[in-house]
Scaffold this active site. Structure first.
Site, PDB file in Angstrom:
ATOM      1  CG  ASP A  24      -0.334   0.096   2.529  1.00 52.78           C
ATOM      2  OD1 ASP A  24      -0.164   1.228   3.020  1.00 52.78           O
ATOM      3  OD2 ASP A  24      -0.003  -0.946   3.124  1.00 52.78           O
ATOM      4  CG  ASP A 112      -6.203   4.420   7.554  1.00 52.54           C
ATOM      5  OD1 ASP A 112      -6.229   4.162   8.772  1.00 52.54           O
ATOM      6  OD2 ASP A 112      -5.152   4.587   6.921  1.00 52.54           O
ATOM      7  CD  GLU A 114      -3.704   4.582  10.721  1.00 51.65           C
ATOM      8  OE1 GLU A 114      -2.793   4.168  11.463  1.00 51.65           O
ATOM      9  OE2 GLU A 114      -3.641   4.587   9.467  1.00 51.65           O
TER      10      GLU A 114
END
Length: 212
Positions: A24, A112, A114
């Site tokens: 990624d 995502d 986080e």
């Protein structure tokens, strides 16, 4: 007995052979870089398409093109949303429509989740996540979630709604396997593992990922 042992060994080997490695990235790329990665044995790529500042990643569509043109078979994108910017659905729709404008051909959209320090209260975070999901579903996107227990739980508390989607989790143990995984918040089995964040070759910095 020896036959059974050989059979077990065969299936274990078959599983290793069928597993694929990928990367990624969150930076600009070139076709040459992805051609190099393809030659090195990487068969999938996950490209950042939305930045945590609350804006599309202008490199996203071009990196999708570059990966495809280099022969990378599986290309997904990931969205790093901006919780404090609000309007999760709007952010998701903006990203998808931006990619559509370039006719970028990708598979999954990974959310995502986080960085607890950048989020809000857990109740607000759940509402924002559900807004992101609603926006992506409205655009017909295939959704996945990138997170880990150490990130998800401080952000979302005991919320299990994310587990309806495939899980891409991070654990930098250098081990391309799910042997380290422990279920959390409704996820009993992961789909992808990010196992190393120090990839640096072919003119790119990247994370290393594994899919069985």
């Amino acid at each position: 007995m020896r036959f059974i042992a050989l059979l077990i060994s065969f299936f274990a080997l078959l599983k290793v052979i069928s597993a694929i490695s990928g990367v990624d990235i969150s930076s600009a790329s070139t076709i040459e870089s992805f051609t190099c990665l393809k030659s090195a044995g990487y068969d999938f790529a996950i490209i950042r398409a939305y930045e945590s500042l609350g804006q599309v990643d202008p490199n996203g569509p071009h990196s999708v093109y570059n990966a495809r043109d280099a022969g990378i078979e599986y290309v997904d994108v990931y969205m790093f949303p901006c919780p404090t910017c609000g309007n999760g659905a709007g952010q998701a729709e903006t990203m998808v429509n931006y990619l559509k404008g370039y006719n970028a051909n990708y598979g999954m959209v990974w959310l995502d989740i986080e960085g607890p320090q950048y989020w809000m209260s857990q109740s607000e975070n759940v509402a924002f996540f559900e807004s992101l999901v609603a926006g992506l579903k409205a655009e017909g996107a295939h959704i996945g979630v990138y997170t880990s227990a150490s990130q998800w739980e401080p952000i979302m508390g005991g919320y299990t709604g994310g587990s309806e989607f495939p899980l891409w989790y991070a654990h930098y143990d250098g081990n391309p396997s799910f042997s380290d995984f422990s279920p959390f918040n409704g996820w009993s089995t992961p789909s992808v593992k990010q196992y190393d964040d120090t990839g640096d070759s072919c003119g790119l910095g990247f994370d290393l990922n594994w899919y069985p």
